[in-house]
Motif scaffolding. Structure first.
Motif, PDB file in Angstrom:
ATOM      1  N   ARG A  74      66.336   3.844   1.338  1.00 38.03           N
ATOM      2  CA  ARG A  74      65.275   4.720   0.848  1.00 38.03           C
ATOM      3  C   ARG A  74      65.510   6.104   1.433  1.00 38.03           C
ATOM      4  O   ARG A  74      66.082   6.242   2.509  1.00 38.03           O
ATOM      5  CB  ARG A  74      63.887   4.197   1.215  1.00 38.03           C
ATOM      6  CG  ARG A  74      63.621   4.089   2.692  1.00 38.03           C
ATOM      7  CD  ARG A  74      62.242   3.466   2.948  1.00 38.03           C
ATOM      8  NE  ARG A  74      62.075   3.143   4.350  1.00 38.03           N
ATOM      9  CZ  ARG A  74      61.621   3.983   5.269  1.00 38.03           C
ATOM     10  NH1 ARG A  74      61.277   5.208   4.932  1.00 38.03           N
ATOM     11  NH2 ARG A  74      61.516   3.613   6.531  1.00 38.03           N
ATOM     12  N   ALA A  75      65.099   7.104   0.715  1.00 43.33           N
ATOM     13  CA  ALA A  75      65.256   8.480   1.174  1.00 43.33           C
ATOM     14  C   ALA A  75      63.917   9.105   1.528  1.00 43.33           C
ATOM     15  O   ALA A  75      63.868  10.192   2.067  1.00 43.33           O
ATOM     16  CB  ALA A  75      65.949   9.317   0.098  1.00 43.33           C
ATOM     17  N   LEU A  76      62.847   8.399   1.230  1.00 46.06           N
ATOM     18  CA  LEU A  76      61.507   8.935   1.469  1.00 46.06           C
ATOM     19  C   LEU A  76      60.854   8.266   2.666  1.00 46.06           C
ATOM     20  O   LEU A  76      61.131   7.107   2.972  1.00 46.06           O
ATOM     21  CB  LEU A  76      60.638   8.711   0.224  1.00 46.06           C
ATOM     22  CG  LEU A  76      61.174   9.305  -1.078  1.00 46.06           C
ATOM     23  CD1 LEU A  76      60.289   8.897  -2.247  1.00 46.06           C
ATOM     24  CD2 LEU A  76      61.291  10.809  -0.963  1.00 46.06           C
ATOM     25  N   ARG A 102      53.731   2.325   5.534  1.00 42.73           N
ATOM     26  CA  ARG A 102      53.598   1.372   4.427  1.00 42.73           C
ATOM     27  C   ARG A 102      54.754   0.391   4.491  1.00 42.73           C
ATOM     28  O   ARG A 102      55.815   0.686   5.027  1.00 42.73           O
ATOM     29  CB  ARG A 102      53.643   2.089   3.076  1.00 42.73           C
ATOM     30  CG  ARG A 102      52.426   2.948   2.803  1.00 42.73           C
ATOM     31  CD  ARG A 102      52.564   3.608   1.483  1.00 42.73           C
ATOM     32  NE  ARG A 102      53.720   4.525   1.595  1.00 42.73           N
ATOM     33  CZ  ARG A 102      54.070   5.412   0.691  1.00 42.73           C
ATOM     34  NH1 ARG A 102      53.399   5.507  -0.423  1.00 42.73           N
ATOM     35  NH2 ARG A 102      55.099   6.197   0.865  1.00 42.73           N
ATOM     36  N   ASP A 103      54.562  -0.765   3.883  1.00 35.00           N
ATOM     37  CA  ASP A 103      55.671  -1.705   3.740  1.00 35.00           C
ATOM     38  C   ASP A 103      56.676  -1.113   2.760  1.00 35.00           C
ATOM     39  O   ASP A 103      56.310  -0.403   1.818  1.00 35.00           O
ATOM     40  CB  ASP A 103      55.164  -3.052   3.218  1.00 35.00           C
ATOM     41  CG  ASP A 103      54.332  -3.784   4.257  1.00 35.00           C
ATOM     42  OD1 ASP A 103      54.577  -3.601   5.465  1.00 35.00           O
ATOM     43  OD2 ASP A 103      53.446  -4.551   3.853  1.00 35.00           O
ATOM     44  N   THR A 104      57.960  -1.416   2.984  1.00 37.76           N
ATOM     45  CA  THR A 104      59.020  -0.807   2.171  1.00 37.76           C
ATOM     46  C   THR A 104      59.869  -1.839   1.446  1.00 37.76           C
ATOM     47  O   THR A 104      60.944  -1.509   0.950  1.00 37.76           O
ATOM     48  CB  THR A 104      59.938   0.051   3.050  1.00 37.76           C
ATOM     49  OG1 THR A 104      60.576  -0.802   4.010  1.00 37.76           O
ATOM     50  CG2 THR A 104      59.186   1.168   3.739  1.00 37.76           C
TER      51      THR A 104
END
Length: 139
Positions: A94-96, A101-103
């Motif tokens: 992920r880049a954000l 939060r769960d990812t």
């Protein structure tokens, strides 16, 4: 890296005549090479992009490999399947920011990981271009 090993094996098989790509496979390889070149640009182009765009380019490259894989069978399919597997870590990146939060297990890759994955795509692109009989241009 896994892509490097795959490319070496493919080149050896072609050189030894144990894999002779037919016209349809050469055409698929050439198209995949063109698509990969469009997805992941030069190192300078990629480094100028925001990380979210670099990740999008890598995911596009993986999609291009999957599309080519869906169109073939035999050794080219095995090669592309192994290449797709080697590139799957980008699906867990992920880049954000997650902001607590769960990812779904997505992780932030390091800058060297981006660079390594982009170089792997370029190496794969070069190999597919050779399999497809495409002349390479200097970038």
């Amino acid at each position: 890296m896994a892509i490097e090993n795959l490319v070496e094996e493919a080149e050896r098989q072609i050189r030894e005549g144990t894999w002779i790509p037919d016209h349809a496979h050469r055409a698929t390889a050439a198209k995949a090479a063109t698509d990969l070149r469009a997805a992941v640009g030069t190192p300078q182009e990629q480094e100028a992009l925001p990380l979210v765009d670099r990740l999008a380019c890598l995911r596009e490259a993986l999609a291009d490999v999957a599309i080519a894989l869906a169109q073939v069978h035999g050794q080219l399919a095995w090669f592309l399947g192994a290449a797709a597997t080697a590139l799957t870590p980008v699906l867990h990146w992920r880049a954000l920011s997650a902001e607590d939060r769960d990812t779904f297990g997505a992780v932030l890759p390091t800058l060297p990981q981006y660079t390594e994955a982009e170089e792997a795509v370029r190496r794969l692109q070069d190999a597919l271009a050779r399999i497809g009989g495409v002349r390479q241009h200097s970038a």
